[in-house]
Design a protein around this motif. Structure first.
Motif: not given
Length: 488
Positions: A313, A336-337, A340, A408-410, A413, A430, A432, A454
């Protein structure tokens, strides 16, 4: 008119807008010790007549004019110069033989003179006072001798710039008294193990980028504790970064891009707390991105880790890098994300311009002979989908985050929207999800936004119409729906 000033000892006309030719009558000023006419628009031919009675001349500076020098092959000047400044004139194509008579100079600059020749062996044994020797930006070819056995080795300190030529052969052995070495953009090959012979601790700059060097980085950096700039980019170097790099506590720039280095980033690099520029792009580094980069390298302006094999991450500690203006972690295996805390990268939210070149005048000490020199950082940047080289101060205008081509996920932010001075944001390729930030329009300096490939969805926010500087927008291969906002 000039010939009437028969008592003249000092003539300084540099940095004006003078044009025309240099009068031959200047050669009649027999008491002249200092002649400085650089940085004008002078042209024409300089001949032996211009120096006919100048036996007391100690400084000659005709740099940065359109002057062509035409001396007979066997000309013996009447002077012995301390300083020879003839940059960006036309001394070539042959190496100037009259220099063979100058055995007391401390400063020699004949860079950019269209010299297409080998460097004669006699050149390296001219002066034991030399501290600055610049032959860069010519067409010089051939190899170099063992410089540790030449007369240059007898000087108190020595700086050599042979960059931007066609020199080849093995990496030379340098005197232990050397303060800076710039051999970039040549054709040197083989190992750089001879660097271990530089033991005086005076070396502040080593740039051997853009050559054909190979082998490992020698583990002897404990002998170069005053090093400020280390540039090994664009060679064929391999292996791990040795732990002795932690001895370079004053290091401000480390450029290893486009080599075959491997292994993890050594923890010893965390001792280099003065680092402003770290470029490891295009290598085979692996492991996680260390948290200590954010904890201990707080002066970083540039962090470039593109195209390696980093995994794990993105560490939250990278958010502590409040001076970062260019963050490139693209084309790795990060997951990971997006943190933030990215809003803490305050240099991307403020208008203040940071200085991205190193002035050796700022750190002048007894170890540094290049007290009036400067060194501009250079970086390869993916700019609006095209790879470009930036340098010579242009980097200071860039504000970039590139996290593309990872896993990368999520969501994106919402905190990223306070980075008001960001010029390019690339989160493409990614995994996302979610929507584009509704207040993305407040990032009004954006010129390039790439969110392609994405799994983003929803409507395109109307605030995008406020991105007046946007010239590159790629939202392809997502799941967006609805209408295209007006004025985008």
């Amino acid at each position: 008119m000039i010939k009437n000033f028969s008592s003249l000892r000092w003539l300084s006309l540099y940095n004006n807008q003078l044009n025309g030719t240099v009068p031959k009558s200047i050669g009649l000023l027999s008491k002249l010790e200092w002649l400085e006419i650089s940085s004008n628009s002078l042209n024409g031919m300089i001949t032996e007549s211009h120096f006919s009675t100048l036996s007391k001349l100690r400084r000659l500076d005709m740099s940065f004019n359109s002057l062509r020098f035409n001396f007979s092959r066997d000309w013996i000047p009447p002077f012995q110069l301390d300083e020879i400044e003839l940059a960006s004139c036309k001394l070539g194509p042959k190496f100037p033989r009259w220099l063979k008579t100058q055995r007391n100079f401390s400063n020699l600059d004949i860079s950019g003179n269209e010299i297409s020749d080998s460097i004669p062996k006699w050149f390296w044994n001219l002066s034991s006072r030399a501290f600055h020797v610049n032959l860069s930006s010519n067409h010089l070819y051939g190899d170099l001798p063992n410089l540790s056995t030449t007369k240059f080795a007898d000087s108190f300190s020595l700086g050599i710039d042979l960059s931007k030529n066609k020199l080849d052969g093995p990496f030379p052995v340098f005197p232990i008294n050397v303060t800076y070495i710039n051999l970039s953009e040549n054709r040197f090959s083989g190992s750089i193990s001879s660097l271990c012979t530089i033991t005086s601790g005076k070396l502040v700059l080593l740039d051997v980028s853009d050559n054909q060097l190979s082998g490992k980085l020698p583990d002897c950096m404990t002998r170069s504790t005053n090093l400020l700039i280390l540039n090994l980019a664009n060679n064929h170097l391999s292996g791990k970064i040795p732990s002795s790099i932690g001895s370079l506590s004053r290091l401000e720039s480390l450029d290893l891009q486009n080599n075959n280095f491997s292994g993890e980033i050594p923890g010893a690099l965390g001792n280099c707390s003065a680092l402003q520029f770290l470029d490891l792009n295009y290598n085979n580094f692996s492991g996680i991105i260390p948290a200590w980069i954010g904890e201990r390298l707080s002066s970083l302006n540039f962090l470039l880790l593109r195209s390696n094999n980093f995994s794990g991450e993105i560490p939250l500690q990278l958010c502590w890098l409040t001076n970062i203006t260019l963050l490139d972690l693209s084309n790795n295996n990060l997951f990971g994300s997006i943190p933030r805390c990215i809003q803490n990268l305050t240099a991307l939210a403020q208008k203040e311009s940071l200085a991205h070149d190193h002035s050796f005048a700022d750190s002048h000490d007894d170890h540094n002979s290049w007290s009036e020199g400067s060194y501009a950082y250079n970086a390869t940047v993916m700019w609006k989908g095209t790879e470009r080289d930036y340098g010579n101060g242009n980097l200071k205008n860039l504000r970039i985050i590139d996290l593309s081509s990872n896993k990368l996920t999520g969501g994106i932010p919402v905190q990223i929207s306070v980075l008001f001075e960001l010029v390019q944001l690339n989160l493409s390729r990614n995994q996302l999800i979610g929507r584009i930030l509704s207040n993305i329009g407040q990032m009004r300096q954006l010129e390039s936004l790439d969110l392609s490939q994405n799994q983003l969805s929803g409507h395109l926010p109307g605030s995008m119409s406020q991105l007046n500087f946007l010239s590159t927008l790629n939202l392809s291969y997502n799941n967006f729906s609805g209408r295209i906002p007006l004025s985008t």
